[in-house]
Write an enzyme that holds these catalytic residues in place. Structure first.
Site, PDB file in Angstrom:
ATOM      1  N   GLY A   1      27.828   5.119  31.973  1.00  0.00           N
ATOM      2  CA  GLY A   1      27.491   3.700  31.852  1.00  0.00           C
ATOM      3  C   GLY A   1      28.660   2.764  32.152  1.00  0.00           C
TER       4      GLY A   1
ATOM      5  N   PRO B   1      14.765  16.109  28.490  1.00  0.00           N
ATOM      6  CA  PRO B   1      16.086  16.503  28.003  1.00  0.00           C
ATOM      7  C   PRO B   1      16.257  18.009  27.812  1.00  0.00           C
ATOM      8  CG  PRO B   1      15.229  14.643  26.753  1.00  0.00           C
ATOM      9  CD  PRO B   1      14.134  15.073  27.669  1.00  0.00           C
TER      10      PRO B   1
ATOM     11  N   PHE C   1      21.930  -3.325  30.237  1.00  0.00           N
ATOM     12  CA  PHE C   1      20.962  -2.738  31.159  1.00  0.00           C
ATOM     13  C   PHE C   1      19.680  -3.582  31.245  1.00  0.00           C
ATOM     14  CE2 PHE C   1      19.998   1.341  33.450  1.00  0.00           C
ATOM     15  CZ  PHE C   1      21.220   1.364  34.105  1.00  0.00           C
TER      16      PHE C   1
ATOM     17  N   GLU D   1      29.157  10.678  35.737  1.00  0.00           N
ATOM     18  CA  GLU D   1      29.142   9.272  36.158  1.00  0.00           C
ATOM     19  C   GLU D   1      28.277   8.535  35.148  1.00  0.00           C
ATOM     20  OE1 GLU D   1      30.852   7.831  38.368  1.00  0.00           O
ATOM     21  OE2 GLU D   1      31.547   9.446  39.678  1.00  0.00           O
TER      22      GLU D   1
ATOM     23  N   CYS E   1      24.332   0.446  36.661  1.00  0.00           N
ATOM     24  CA  CYS E   1      25.558   0.803  35.930  1.00  0.00           C
ATOM     25  C   CYS E   1      26.696  -0.169  36.233  1.00  0.00           C
ATOM     26  CB  CYS E   1      25.970   2.231  36.281  1.00  0.00           C
ATOM     27  SG  CYS E   1      26.121   2.498  38.056  1.00  0.00           S
TER      28      CYS E   1
END
Ligand code: NAP
Length: 489
Positions: A258, A215, A386, A256, A290
């Protein structure tokens, strides 16, 4: 057991990042782990913030010459990437299977659609890229699409190759340089493979930089002043953070994100086909997509017949190591994902839902699951799961189905099953969803069609032929007078 074939990847990436040359980064290395077995497949180089800074600067130096290169030269590189992708299909597919826990069929499909993205990108450099306007003054007036400069691409682990390539290929084709930060969990199939393809295809040094990192690396890419645009694919939570950072710097950002996609079964649907579509939509790649069918909305009058068929399909799908056995579902990518799926399923059952199949796991292998009596307010209805879970919610009318489908902050994909095309289309057009498929399931992609979501599934960005042209270029208006004349001042 190390069964890698090194003919194409050659181990060049081991412990390295790619900046036109393979080099040892300051951020050290991190093991590449096969989720199905826990086996170590190699070591990927990890970019530090300093490495990223150097990569962006090197990309910025390389970009002007690349943008000025003849269009057919840029096209040639893309076409060579496509040829190499076909040539090394087997080796690349092997990595998607072992590094990402994909079944071979998913890996092949991912490469097939990635090839489509590259071929579409190869057509971009030679398209007319401007407009000549009628004269409204003593000048000639035109507008040209020009590249943005350095584009930062940040991608997730679930479809690592295509999600990186769908941004990298058009951005490069249109004269930008790219710094790609793939997810660390799939940095070979989502990073090193792209580096090798473009390296081998003769892309000039510096135009593509591949910098796996966590991250912090992602944030430093977003915040870097020399990065003109961020193309981000990932979760809505991280997308929001990326959007805030990019917005604060007035940078273009394509998000783009979830999905929690409605799979609607009307009372006139073919239930065998509908349950097959529903199972595919919820269980393909263990539901880690997704566009997965996240909510099965089924007319109450046919709900039991539909659920019985879905349960039968769920129970006969084998789960296991996709590299060593013929299975339909492989492992989830990590324990963190298993914990998330188990938490959502557990809390939904506690809230009153019934388990009709699955709802259990061994290690990272989660069984295909069917839950019924799911209502809004339960985690399996409200959240993106997911994982391989099909939550079923019933409705009494088309109106209620539309209301339930739209009762989500997400709006990526949806599907409607009906024997009446007119009725299916009528429902489809009222869904708040960037993509809707009538008599198909929710997981669909086509490099020539606009891909993207509404609401919390994105910020209106789209991929696909003409959409990518808008995403990765900006307009420049140019006027030319034969000679300068004087103004009143
Ligand atoms: P994620 O946690 O958002 O991570 C995506 C990428 O962002 C990774 O490369 C990650 O790096 C990086 N990242 C994490 N924190 C960051 C930060 N603060 N700044 C910049 N980058 C950061 O997503 P995920 O859980 O891996 O992927 C699954 C999600 O992606 C799901 O929600 C799925 O629906 C969505 N998705 C959307 C699409 C689409 O086209 N709409 C396609 C596929 C997946 P690290 O992993 O190294 O932390």
């Amino acid at each position: 057991m190390q069964t890698r074939v090194e003919s194409f990847l050659r181990g060049a990436w081991e412990g390295k990042t790619f900046s036109g040359q393979w080099a040892s980064p300051k951020g050290g290395t991190r093991p590449v782990i096969e989720p199905a077995t826990g086996e170590r497949l190699g070591e990927i180089g990890v970019a530090s913030i300093d490495d990223l800074d150097a990569a962006v600067k090197s990309a910025a130096r390389a970009q002007p010459a690349w943008a000025a290169a003849p269009a057919d030269e840029r096209r040639k590189v893309l076409l060579k990437v496509a040829r190499l992708l076909e040539e090394h299909h087997k080796e690349i597919a092997g990595w998607i299977v072992r590094e990402g826990g994909s079944i071979p069929g998913k890996a092949d499909t991912e490469i097939h659609f990635t090839l489509g993205e590259v071929l579409e990108a190869a057509a971009l450099p030679t398209q007319a890229n401007g407009i000549v306007y009628p004269s409204t003054g003593p000048h000639r007036s035109m507008a040209e699409r020009v590249p943005l400069g350095v584009v930062g691409v940040i991608t997730p682990w679930n479809f690592p190759l295509i999600l990186a390539m769908r941004a990298v290929a058009p951005a490069i084709a249109l004269g930008n340089a790219v710094v790609l930060k793939p997810d660390l969990q799939t940095s070979v199939s989502g990073g090193a493979v792209l580096a090798r393809l473009f390296e081998e295809a003769g892309l000039p040094e510096g135009v593509l930089q591949v910098m796996p990192g966590g991250p912090e690396a992602g944030e430093s890419l977003v915040k870097h002043p020399r990065v003109a645009m961020i193309s981000f694919t990932g979760s809505t939570a991280v997308g929001r953070r990326v959007g805030e950072l990019a917005g604060g710097m007035l940078k273009r950002v394509s998000l783009e994100l979830g999905g929690n996609n409605a799979f609607i079964v009307l009372d006139d649907a073919d239930l065998d086909a509908a349950s097959s579509n529903g199972a595919w939509g919820s269980y393909l790649h263990q539901g880690q997509i997704c566009m997965a069918a996240g909510r099965h909305l089924v007319h109450a009058s046919i709900a039991e017949a539909y659920v019985a068929r879905l349960v039968e399909r769920a129970e006969r799908l084998p789960v296991g190591d996709p590299h060593r056995a013929e299975v339909a579902l492989g492992p989830l990518i990590s324990q963190k994902q298993v914990d998330r799926v188990a938490r959502i399923v557990g809390d939904t059952v506690k809230a009153g839902a019934k388990v009709r199949a699955g709802a259990s796991h061994e290690g990272l292998f989660y069984k295909p699951t069917v839950l019924t009596h799911v209502r809004p307010g339960m985690p399996a209805f409200d959240e993106e799961i997911f994982g391989p879970v099909a939550p079923v919610t019933t409705f009494e009318s088309d109106e209620e189905a539309i209301e339930l489908a739209n009762a989500s902050a997400y709006g990526l994909s949806a599907a409607v099953q009906s024997r009446s095309i007119e009725r299916g289309l009528h429902v489809a057009r009222r869904l708040k969803s960037g993509m809707v498929h009538v008599n198909d399931q929710t997981v669909n992609v086509d490099a020539i069609a606009p891909f993207g979501g509404m609401g919390c599934s994105g910020n209106g960005a789209r991929y696909g032929r003409t959409a990518t042209l808008d995403e990765f270029t900006q307009w420049q208006w140019i006027t030319v007078k034969d000679k300068a004349h004087e103004y009143p001042f």
